[in-house]
Structures are given as C-alpha cells and as structure tokens.
Design an enzyme around this catalytic site. Structure first.
Site, PDB file in Angstrom:
ATOM      1  N   TYR A   1      32.171  63.119  -4.872  1.00  0.00           N
ATOM      2  CA  TYR A   1      32.684  62.125  -3.934  1.00  0.00           C
ATOM      3  C   TYR A   1      32.692  60.746  -4.574  1.00  0.00           C
ATOM      4  O   TYR A   1      31.753  60.362  -5.274  1.00  0.00           O
ATOM      5  CB  TYR A   1      31.823  62.090  -2.673  1.00  0.00           C
ATOM      6  CG  TYR A   1      32.024  63.284  -1.782  1.00  0.00           C
ATOM      7  CD1 TYR A   1      33.073  63.327  -0.874  1.00  0.00           C
ATOM      8  CD2 TYR A   1      31.175  64.385  -1.858  1.00  0.00           C
ATOM      9  CE1 TYR A   1      33.277  64.428  -0.064  1.00  0.00           C
ATOM     10  CE2 TYR A   1      31.368  65.492  -1.047  1.00  0.00           C
ATOM     11  CZ  TYR A   1      32.423  65.510  -0.149  1.00  0.00           C
ATOM     12  OH  TYR A   1      32.624  66.608   0.638  1.00  0.00           O
TER      13      TYR A   1
ATOM     14  N   ASP B   1      31.554 101.343  -9.497  1.00  0.00           N
ATOM     15  CA  ASP B   1      32.768 101.763  -8.804  1.00  0.00           C
ATOM     16  C   ASP B   1      33.695 100.542  -8.703  1.00  0.00           C
ATOM     17  O   ASP B   1      33.494  99.535  -9.378  1.00  0.00           O
ATOM     18  CB  ASP B   1      32.444 102.362  -7.435  1.00  0.00           C
ATOM     19  CG  ASP B   1      31.545 101.441  -6.611  1.00  0.00           C
ATOM     20  OD1 ASP B   1      31.412 100.256  -6.971  1.00  0.00           O
ATOM     21  OD2 ASP B   1      30.987 101.918  -5.608  1.00  0.00           O
TER      22      ASP B   1
ATOM     23  N   ILE C   1      27.145  63.983  -5.274  1.00  0.00           N
ATOM     24  CA  ILE C   1      27.318  62.594  -4.854  1.00  0.00           C
ATOM     25  C   ILE C   1      26.984  61.616  -5.966  1.00  0.00           C
ATOM     26  O   ILE C   1      27.052  60.397  -5.747  1.00  0.00           O
ATOM     27  CB  ILE C   1      26.444  62.288  -3.619  1.00  0.00           C
ATOM     28  CG1 ILE C   1      24.979  62.629  -3.903  1.00  0.00           C
ATOM     29  CG2 ILE C   1      26.967  63.031  -2.395  1.00  0.00           C
ATOM     30  CD1 ILE C   1      24.027  62.243  -2.779  1.00  0.00           C
ATOM     31  N   HIS C   2      26.628  62.133  -7.140  1.00  0.00           N
ATOM     32  CA  HIS C   2      26.282  61.261  -8.262  1.00  0.00           C
ATOM     33  C   HIS C   2      26.698  61.946  -9.559  1.00  0.00           C
ATOM     34  O   HIS C   2      26.540  63.168  -9.704  1.00  0.00           O
ATOM     35  CB  HIS C   2      24.768  60.991  -8.272  1.00  0.00           C
ATOM     36  CG  HIS C   2      24.356  59.932  -9.241  1.00  0.00           C
ATOM     37  ND1 HIS C   2      24.103  60.207 -10.574  1.00  0.00           N
ATOM     38  CD2 HIS C   2      24.151  58.592  -9.070  1.00  0.00           C
ATOM     39  CE1 HIS C   2      23.761  59.086 -11.186  1.00  0.00           C
ATOM     40  NE2 HIS C   2      23.781  58.091 -10.303  1.00  0.00           N
TER      41      HIS C   2
ATOM     42  N   ASP D   1      27.183  66.484   8.566  1.00  0.00           N
ATOM     43  CA  ASP D   1      27.899  66.368   9.830  1.00  0.00           C
ATOM     44  C   ASP D   1      27.612  67.566  10.723  1.00  0.00           C
ATOM     45  O   ASP D   1      27.492  67.432  11.948  1.00  0.00           O
ATOM     46  CB  ASP D   1      29.407  66.256   9.583  1.00  0.00           C
ATOM     47  CG  ASP D   1      29.801  64.893   9.043  1.00  0.00           C
ATOM     48  OD1 ASP D   1      29.140  63.909   9.399  1.00  0.00           O
ATOM     49  OD2 ASP D   1      30.757  64.820   8.254  1.00  0.00           O
TER      50      ASP D   1
ATOM     51  N   GLU E   1      32.668  71.187   9.475  1.00  0.00           N
ATOM     52  CA  GLU E   1      31.559  70.238   9.580  1.00  0.00           C
ATOM     53  C   GLU E   1      31.029  70.040  10.993  1.00  0.00           C
ATOM     54  O   GLU E   1      30.243  69.124  11.236  1.00  0.00           O
ATOM     55  CB  GLU E   1      31.990  68.882   9.008  1.00  0.00           C
ATOM     56  CG  GLU E   1      33.291  68.370   9.547  1.00  0.00           C
ATOM     57  CD  GLU E   1      33.808  67.150   8.788  1.00  0.00           C
ATOM     58  OE1 GLU E   1      34.743  66.508   9.299  1.00  0.00           O
ATOM     59  OE2 GLU E   1      33.280  66.844   7.702  1.00  0.00           O
TER      60      GLU E   1
ATOM     61  N   LYS F   1      36.424  55.172 -13.667  1.00  0.00           N
ATOM     62  CA  LYS F   1      35.443  55.969 -14.393  1.00  0.00           C
ATOM     63  C   LYS F   1      35.660  57.470 -14.222  1.00  0.00           C
ATOM     64  O   LYS F   1      35.157  58.270 -15.012  1.00  0.00           O
ATOM     65  CB  LYS F   1      34.027  55.609 -13.935  1.00  0.00           C
ATOM     66  CG  LYS F   1      33.536  54.254 -14.447  1.00  0.00           C
ATOM     67  CD  LYS F   1      32.082  54.044 -14.069  1.00  0.00           C
ATOM     68  CE  LYS F   1      31.549  52.745 -14.652  1.00  0.00           C
ATOM     69  NZ  LYS F   1      30.117  52.533 -14.301  1.00  0.00           N
TER      70      LYS F   1
END
Length: 280
Positions: free
Chosen positions: A53, A260, A212-213, A146, A111, A64
């Site tokens: 994110y 199988d 998130i990082h 959420d 969510e 970046k």
C-alpha cells in the site's frame, strides 16, 4: 461493499465506450509469464505475493515504487488519502487514448461481514458482467481490519478471531479461479512474526499478502514462493506421473505418498508460480 461492487460493474458494463477508473492502480513489473490465470482464461499469470500500500497522493513515495522489487502496488485513495479531483484527473489522463490489448484486471476486496456473506454471489455477478465492461476479475483482497471493525472483534497477534473469515475467503476465491490476498501484519518491525503469519497464509492457500512497509516485502515474497526443494518435488512428480500415464497406470506411490490427479494439480501450480517468479 458487495452491493457497491456489483452496481459499479453494472454501470461500466452498460457504457459501450466506458472506462474503469479504479480506486487502486496496480503497477505491473516486466516479470510476467504466459501462464493461464484461471480455467478458460488466456491471460498471463501475474504473481501478487506482496501487495504494497502506498498513499496515492504522495509523489515522493510514488517515485520510489519503481525502485522496489514488489509484485503489486496499491495506490490508496480511500484510507490513506482524500480522493481529490486532481488525483482522479491523473487517472483519466493515463487512460485517455489507450488501446487495451487485454481486459483491465479487477481486484476486489472483502472487508465487512455483509461482504463475506455475499462474497459468492458477488463473484458470480462479476463473472457475468465483467467481460462486457472490458474487465477480468483477477484477485480478491481480505481487508482484515475493516472486517474486524464490522463484527466488533479485537485484533490479536495470532489472528485467531479471523480464522473462519480467512478460510472462507480462500475457498471462495479458489472456487472462482482467483488469487487470494491475505491480511496485513501491522507490526512492520516484527519480521519473525510476519514470516510466521505469511507461512500460515501460504499453507492455508493464500497466494499473497498485503504489506504496509517496504521492509516487509522480501520476507513475504519468500514465504509465498516455492522453495527449490518444492520445485524439484513438483518436477519429479510430474515426470513420474507422465511415465505412469504412458504405461496405462493410475494412482502410484511417489516418495512414500500416493499420487493422483489432485497431487498433479498441486505440482503444476508450484511450477506455474515458480516460472512467474523466476522471471522477475
């Protein structure tokens, strides 16, 4: 959330020359290989082991992204930033005049409690409507925080309160041939805990995890990539299976286990992912 997705897809399907302006914009790297995404699809398989994110209005962080070895980036226009006209205009500019050579890949979110209950119906609706809008449903992201808020649950480190929801997300996504993206591990400095949860998600059937990082990317990608031992196991199993098929035999024993068709499918999935990842 579920009803909103269906209404949105219907709206785009009804527009002959309409364009999808998604709230999240996926950045594809050149590491794409030509494997089928799901039964009946000729689209190349795009791995989404780590889904990062990034605030959609932060120019410094956006620049970046190209330097990060991440499979997929989500430009956050909902939780992280205010959706401004300037940001929407940027998407319109990027899409204007483009000729699409393949459908726009749609990544949806689960969510809320209602969204989870309606998940199967939403997937069925999108499967019917998406092609008419130039879309292809590709993956589903589980929005754990959420979801916890919607049911009044308290997040714990081992995420036991989310076990049922995670399992239902995996089962439903796989039933529709979609990728399943697991929950965020919020403590971005705890790499060991991140690896444990990522490994758990991979064992459950998730194909990737939200991060998130940038410091979380490598650990997550490694846990959602087949090891060399697993690749070797898959290659040898497929070779043994082919040999037994030529000999007119059915199930057989390989490394002490009965093999199988489900075992063959698992081996094929491993090689598909390995091929996609190795070209990054």
């Amino acid at each position: 959330m579920a009803a909103h997705i269906v209404r949105s897809v219907r709206r785009f399907a009804a527009q002959k020359n309409g364009w999808l302006l998604p709230a999240v914009w996926q950045l594809y790297t050149q590491a794409c290989c030509h494997h089928h995404q799901s039964p009946g699809s000729s689209l190349r398989y795009i791995p989404r082991r780590a889904v990062l994110y990034c605030p959609g209005n932060d120019e410094r962080k956006l620049k970046k992204l190209a330097l990060l070895d991440v499979d997929c980036a989500v430009l956050d226009c909902e939780d992280g930033v205010a959706l401004t006209k300037k940001f929407v205009d940027r998407f319109q500019h990027n899409l204007k005049g483009r000729t699409l050579t393949e459908p726009i890949r749609l990544v949806t979110f689960v969510e809320t409690a209602v969204g989870l209950l309606n998940f199967k119906a939403v997937c069925e609706e999108i499967r019917q409507l998406a092609p008419r809008a130039g879309l292809h449903h590709d993956a589903v992201v589980f929005g754990s925080d959420d979801f916890c808020a919607s049911i009044g649950a308290t997040r714990t480190k081992d995420a036991r309160e989310l076990l049922y929801a995670r399992q239902k997300v995996v089962v439903t996504t796989k039933a529709f041939g979609l990728q399943a993206i697991d929950l965020v591990y919020i403590d971005y400095k705890d790499v060991e805990g991140l690896r444990l949860q990522a490994k758990e998600g991979a064992l459950m059937g998730f194909t990737g995890k939200q991060v998130i990082h940038p410091g979380q990317i490598q650990a997550v990608q490694e846990e959602f990539s087949p090891s060399q031992d697993r690749v070797q196991w898959a290659e040898e199993l497929i070779a043994a299976f082919d040999q037994h098929q030529k000999e007119g035999k059915g199930a057989f024993t390989f490394r002490g286990s009965m093999i199988d068709l489900p075992s063959l499918k698992q081996a094929q999935n491993i090689l598909t992912l390995s091929a996609a990842v190795s070209k990054k």
